[in-house]
Design a protein around this motif. Structure first.
Motif, short mmCIF file in Angstrom:
data_model
loop_
_atom_site.label_atom_id
_atom_site.label_comp_id
_atom_site.label_asym_id
_atom_site.label_seq_id
_atom_site.Cartn_x
_atom_site.Cartn_y
_atom_site.Cartn_z
N TYR A 199 4.92 -1.70 5.31
CA TYR A 199 5.39 -1.71 3.93
C TYR A 199 6.61 -0.82 3.71
N SER A 200 6.86 0.11 4.62
CA SER A 200 8.06 0.95 4.49
C SER A 200 9.32 0.11 4.51
N SER A 201 9.31 -0.95 5.31
CA SER A 201 10.48 -1.82 5.42
C SER A 201 10.66 -2.72 4.21
N MET A 202 9.69 -2.72 3.30
CA MET A 202 9.72 -3.62 2.16
C MET A 202 10.08 -2.92 0.85
N LEU A 203 10.38 -1.63 0.91
CA LEU A 203 10.69 -0.89 -0.32
C LEU A 203 12.02 -0.17 -0.26
N GLY A 204 12.90 -0.59 0.63
CA GLY A 204 14.22 0.01 0.69
C GLY A 204 14.15 1.52 0.88
N PRO A 205 14.92 2.28 0.08
CA PRO A 205 14.97 3.73 0.25
C PRO A 205 13.66 4.42 -0.10
N PHE A 206 12.76 3.72 -0.78
CA PHE A 206 11.49 4.33 -1.18
C PHE A 206 10.43 4.23 -0.07
N GLY A 207 10.65 3.34 0.89
CA GLY A 207 9.64 3.07 1.90
C GLY A 207 9.23 4.26 2.72
N SER A 208 10.19 5.09 3.08
CA SER A 208 9.88 6.24 3.92
C SER A 208 9.00 7.26 3.22
N LEU A 209 8.87 7.13 1.91
CA LEU A 209 8.08 8.09 1.13
C LEU A 209 6.63 7.64 0.95
N ILE A 210 6.28 6.48 1.47
CA ILE A 210 4.88 6.04 1.42
C ILE A 210 4.03 7.03 2.22
N LYS A 211 2.87 7.34 1.71
CA LYS A 211 2.03 8.35 2.36
C LYS A 211 1.56 7.87 3.73
N ASN A 212 1.32 8.82 4.63
CA ASN A 212 0.80 8.50 5.95
C ASN A 212 -0.61 7.93 5.84
N GLY A 213 -0.92 6.96 6.69
CA GLY A 213 -2.25 6.36 6.68
C GLY A 213 -2.49 5.42 5.52
N PHE A 214 -1.42 4.97 4.86
CA PHE A 214 -1.56 4.08 3.71
C PHE A 214 -2.23 2.77 4.13
#
Length: 294
Positions: A199-214
């Motif tokens: 899902y990180s690749s699906m939210l542009g600049p916000f993707g890298s901020l998804i929590k670990n283990g999501f």
């Protein structure tokens, strides 16, 4: 936990209890479905393999939360569908019978996501499934805490865009199994046990901020005996399986449920009780005959 993958009826006869033949699941609608098998043919015990052997449909759906096995991906070509084309896409479904009630499990359509009841809109903040699900997704991914509510509209726009095809790619559930527990209908959805990278690749600049283990499942539309809902989950258990094609998919099992919808099983007497009733009936008949002769 009792499985009802094969619907059956029972009847008490004078000398035996009979069970009707099983009901087979079928793929209906657009029939845009891929079947992934497990521990069958060249596919090992810890793998899922694309098979598309329709004769295996019932067996593939025969798992449970402890051993989900293979799965059936509905709307399998979703990743290549633009938002404009999504408006004209039909749905693919699995149909069967569970505990005497009809069951339909379906992929999602454009109107499923964006219909407000008074019109169809992709607008952020609208009262539709797309906004409800995305709000749940945003919070579960830890973005509400990290970015705050102000960034949610921008993240929604990124997920909606054709460079991501987020809603289309969330419309193609992988159905692993159907079981019941008491009055609850349970459905397994195969997905990523750790979904952050996907899902990180699906939210542009916000993707890298998804929590670990999501963790997040895709969405399935369920209609069971007229009770309809859209089900998804943000909690998975490990399957110890990997899809051989990409080495990543199907590692997580997301179990979703319709609560309190399964009718109680029909009460069928034990054979000894049946024979006892038959014997009692014979004694009563003999008694009446004796009384009539006196």
């Amino acid at each position: 936990m009792k499985k009802f993958l094969i619907a059956a009826s029972t009847a008490v006869g004078m000398s035996a209890i009979a069970t009707a033949p099983g009901f087979a699941y079928t793929i209906t609608g657009e029939k845009d479905a891929w079947l992934y098998d497990n521990n069958y043919g060249s596919c090992g015990a810890n793998s899922t393999c694309l098979t598309n052997d329709m004769s295996r449909l019932d067996a593939i759906l025969g798992g449970n939360s402890s051993a989900p096995g293979g799965n059936v991906e509905l709307f399998a070509t979703s990743e290549g569908v633009t938002l404009a084309n999504f408006q004209n896409s039909g749905r693919t479904s699995i149909e069967g019978t569970v505990a005497g009630k009809s069951l339909t499990l379906s992929s999602l359509t454009y109107s499923d996501w964006f219909d407000t009841g008074s019109g169809v809109t992709t607008q952020y903040g609208a009262n539709n499934l797309a906004n409800k699900w995305f709000n749940d997704f945003y919070k579960a991914a830890g973005l509400e805490t990290t970015l705050g509510l102000a960034a949610r509209e921008m993240a929604y726009a990124a997920y909606l865009g054709d460079n991501v095809k987020g809603f289309q790619r969330t419309s193609d559930p992988n159905i692993s199994y159907v079981t019941t527990s008491g009055s609850d209908l349970l459905i397994g959805l195969a997905g990523h046990y750790d979904a952050k990278a996907f899902y990180s690749s699906m939210l542009g600049p916000f993707g890298s901020l998804i929590k670990n283990g999501f963790q997040v499942s895709e969405v399935v539309k369920v209609n069971y005996g007229g009770v309809e809902d859209f089900l998804y989950s943000f909690s998975a258990t490990e399957t110890n399986l990997l899809e051989v094609g990409d080495g990543k998919s199907h590692s997580g099992n997301y179990e979703v449920a319709l609560k309190g919808v399964v009718p109680p099983a029909a009460s069928v007497p034990e054979p000894s009780v049946v024979f006892g009733l038959i014997g009692l009936g014979g004694l009563l008949a003999a008694k009446r005959k004796q009384q009539q002769a006196e």
